[in-house]
Design an enzyme around this catalytic site. Structure first.
Site, PDB file in Angstrom:
ATOM      1  N   SER A 117      38.858  39.525  45.542  1.00 56.60           N
ATOM      2  CA  SER A 117      38.700  38.247  46.228  1.00 56.60           C
ATOM      3  C   SER A 117      39.317  38.180  47.612  1.00 56.60           C
ATOM      4  O   SER A 117      40.076  39.054  48.020  1.00 56.60           O
ATOM      5  CB  SER A 117      39.215  37.105  45.356  1.00 56.60           C
ATOM      6  OG  SER A 117      40.608  37.035  45.363  1.00 56.60           O
ATOM      7  N   ASP A 162      43.533  39.796  48.296  1.00 53.70           N
ATOM      8  CA  ASP A 162      43.263  38.361  48.438  1.00 53.70           C
ATOM      9  C   ASP A 162      43.537  37.840  49.846  1.00 53.70           C
ATOM     10  O   ASP A 162      44.250  36.843  50.027  1.00 53.70           O
ATOM     11  CB  ASP A 162      44.086  37.553  47.428  1.00 53.70           C
ATOM     12  CG  ASP A 162      43.884  37.984  45.993  1.00 53.70           C
ATOM     13  OD1 ASP A 162      42.913  38.708  45.734  1.00 53.70           O
ATOM     14  OD2 ASP A 162      44.698  37.601  45.133  1.00 53.70           O
ATOM     15  N   ASP A 210      37.032  34.282  40.227  1.00 52.95           N
ATOM     16  CA  ASP A 210      37.596  33.821  41.506  1.00 52.95           C
ATOM     17  C   ASP A 210      36.491  33.449  42.499  1.00 52.95           C
ATOM     18  O   ASP A 210      35.614  34.256  42.785  1.00 52.95           O
ATOM     19  CB  ASP A 210      38.437  34.924  42.154  1.00 52.95           C
ATOM     20  CG  ASP A 210      39.682  35.275  41.364  1.00 52.95           C
ATOM     21  OD1 ASP A 210      39.796  34.835  40.215  1.00 52.95           O
ATOM     22  OD2 ASP A 210      40.528  36.005  41.897  1.00 52.95           O
ATOM     23  N   GLU A 222      49.409  35.499  43.139  1.00 53.16           N
ATOM     24  CA  GLU A 222      48.034  35.812  43.521  1.00 53.16           C
ATOM     25  C   GLU A 222      47.384  34.732  44.387  1.00 53.16           C
ATOM     26  O   GLU A 222      47.831  33.600  44.468  1.00 53.16           O
ATOM     27  CB  GLU A 222      47.186  35.998  42.261  1.00 53.16           C
ATOM     28  CG  GLU A 222      47.650  37.136  41.370  1.00 53.16           C
ATOM     29  CD  GLU A 222      46.605  37.492  40.344  1.00 53.16           C
ATOM     30  OE1 GLU A 222      45.951  38.544  40.529  1.00 53.16           O
ATOM     31  OE2 GLU A 222      46.424  36.733  39.376  1.00 53.16           O
TER      32      GLU A 222
END
Length: 490
Positions: free
Chosen positions: A173, A263, A95, A358
């Site tokens: 991430s 995220d 990522d 995600e």
């Protein structure tokens, strides 16, 4: 909504469908369960009917990730690390996200483009930390990306004096913005170890830090440390977003549960700051459990579809996973000092469909908000979608808080179904808007971690995606360099 109210509402609906419409015009209701109800909680929903219809769009070149030539794929040359024993290893890099301006376009830092990404030792799945890559802004080749190393030192989590950071085991991430003050502000996920005795359970917390960077010589940047490293949000009381104790804090852990709170993606609107993130719905917004399988709002389409799809689901091997599936794209407002200000209701939910939507990515373009998310067929509960299906889904709204409508009628933006052992397999697709054009750049990573001796997870070739209102399409013959993040006139 309590269970008693579910039954009461379902009873009223069932009786209402059995009314005679005069003479022989009898309305024959579909067979119903007394547990049936319909409640959308005022939220935009990824429905089961959308996902079923999406299957019919598989293979459409407008929505298919381009085919890449495996013989041209390179590991990132600078993605290396020297171990304590002096051995140099090649890192997996998966990522990634660029340093962006507040409108989502790529920021230029003193003539450089900066990319943050997760990287680690291919032989150690727990070696997951954020590295900083950079290149001169006018260069595009994968060879141009240099590696400034890990962003955080081992002691940063302790020096922060933060109640959650002290337990950090991995960095997951997020996003990064170039502030109006000329600072680099990183948002990321603090993920703890899964340790039942310590009550950590792989806890995920939205976190931020200012990253200090300098140019030590022409062509070379370095990380000079971080400051203001602190937690922002870890789920709260569980009423809006599921917290980790709701997921794993019971007497017996259900290992099919897939808790997410990660995220963070930074955006601004009308002078306000927000984080959009991956989560799961809390108790006030359609929680997980068997009763969710009887909610027609999660199915969409007609009552006929609802009854048939529900009957299939209740008797399928996916039933237990669908009960737990309560994925959400969440949003919180933060202060100018990057601290929690307000917890807001989810932008999008995927109850009964999947627990995992995600890497939310959102930006405003031509007065509309575009929201994208990556998801895997292996985490879904839809007949006809299998473990090899990979998606990027997209939604558009006239305001930040929605209602978000699916792009391309079903939400499909990108799809592929490659064998995971194909080195050109890609995931974590990320749409980067470009100033003055309807064409965006899509980045991703390529090749699964640890699957090959010589091929590491690496920057995939980028490509162009055209956006126009509620439609998108992959631009034909638009494959770019590995890791390219902007468009240039050639």
């Amino acid at each position: 909504m309590k269970w008693e109210s579910f039954v009461k509402k379902a009873t009223v609906l069932t009786l209402s469908t059995a009314i005679f419409m005069g003479g022989s015009n009898l309305v024959h209701a579909e067979k119903k369960s007394p547990n049936d109800y319909k409640e959308d909680y005022g939220l935009s929903t990824i429905t089961r009917s959308n996902m079923k219809n999406m299957i019919q769009q598989h293979g459409d070149k407008r929505f298919t990730v381009p085919t890449f030539d495996a013989s041209t794929i390179q590991n990132i040359p600078s993605a290396t690390r020297v171990l304590e024993n002096g051995e140099e290893i090649k890192l997996d890099v998966w990522d990634t996200w660029p340093l962006q301006n507040s409108d989502g376009t790529v920021a230029e830092y003193n003539g450089y483009h900066i990319l943050f990404g997760l990287a680690g030792n291919p032989d150690n799945a727990q070696d997951t930390f954020i590295y900083m890559f950079y290149k001169k802004a006018d260069e595009n080749s994968i060879d141009a990306w240099k590696n400034a190393g890990r962003v955080f030192d081992e002691n940063d989590k302790y020096e922060a004096n933060d109640k959650y950071l002290k337990d950090l085991a991995e960095e997951w991430s997020g996003s990064a913005t170039y502030t109006s003050d000329g600072e680099i502000r990183l948002f990321y996920t603090n993920r703890t170890a899964f340790n039942e005795e310590q009550g950590l359970y792989g806890k995920q917390t939205l976190t931020t830090a200012q990253v200090n960077v300098s140019e030590v010589e022409d062509g070379t940047l370095q990380v000079d440390g971080v400051e203001d490293n602190k937690s922002i949000f870890e789920g709260g009381d569980g009423s809006v977003y599921q917290n980790v104790m709701q997921a794993f804090g019971g007497e017996k852990i259900d290992w099919k549960e897939n808790h997410t709170l990660r995220d963070p993606h930074y955006i601004e609107e009308n002078g306000h700051k927000y984080l959009v993130f991956e989560a799961n719905t809390g108790t006030d917004y359609g929680y997980s459990g068997e009763e969710s399988l009887y909610n027609q709002a999660y199915y969409g389409n007609s009552n006929h579809f609802f009854q048939n799809e529900k009957d299939w689901l209740l008797n399928s091997s996916k039933k237990e996973y669908a009960e737990l599936a309560n994925g959400a794209i969440g949003i919180v407002e933060i202060t100018d000092d990057y601290e929690l200000k307000k917890v807001m209701e989810p932008l999008l939910v995927s109850n009964t469909v999947t627990d995992e939507i995600e890497r939310p990515n959102i930006f405003k373009k031509d007065g509309k908000w575009y929201l994208f998310t990556s998801s895997r067929g292996s985490k879904m509960t839809i007949d006809g979608i299998d473990d090899e299906d990979i998606y990027m889904l997209g939604y558009v709204a006239n305001s930040l808080t929605g209602e978000f409508k699916p792009i391309n009628k079903t939400g499909i933006v990108l799809h592929h179904d490659l064998d995971p052992y194909d080195i050109t397999w890609t995931y974590a697709h990320y749409v980067i808007p470009q100033e003055g054009t309807d064409e965006a750049v899509v980045t991703s990573y390529m090749t699964n971690r640890g699957f090959f001796e010589d091929h590491k997870s690496t920057f995939a070739p980028s490509f162009k995606l055209k956006l126009k209102n509620k439609k998108s399409s992959v631009v034909e013959d638009s494959i770019l360099e590995q890791g390219q993040i902007t468009l240039y006139d050639k």
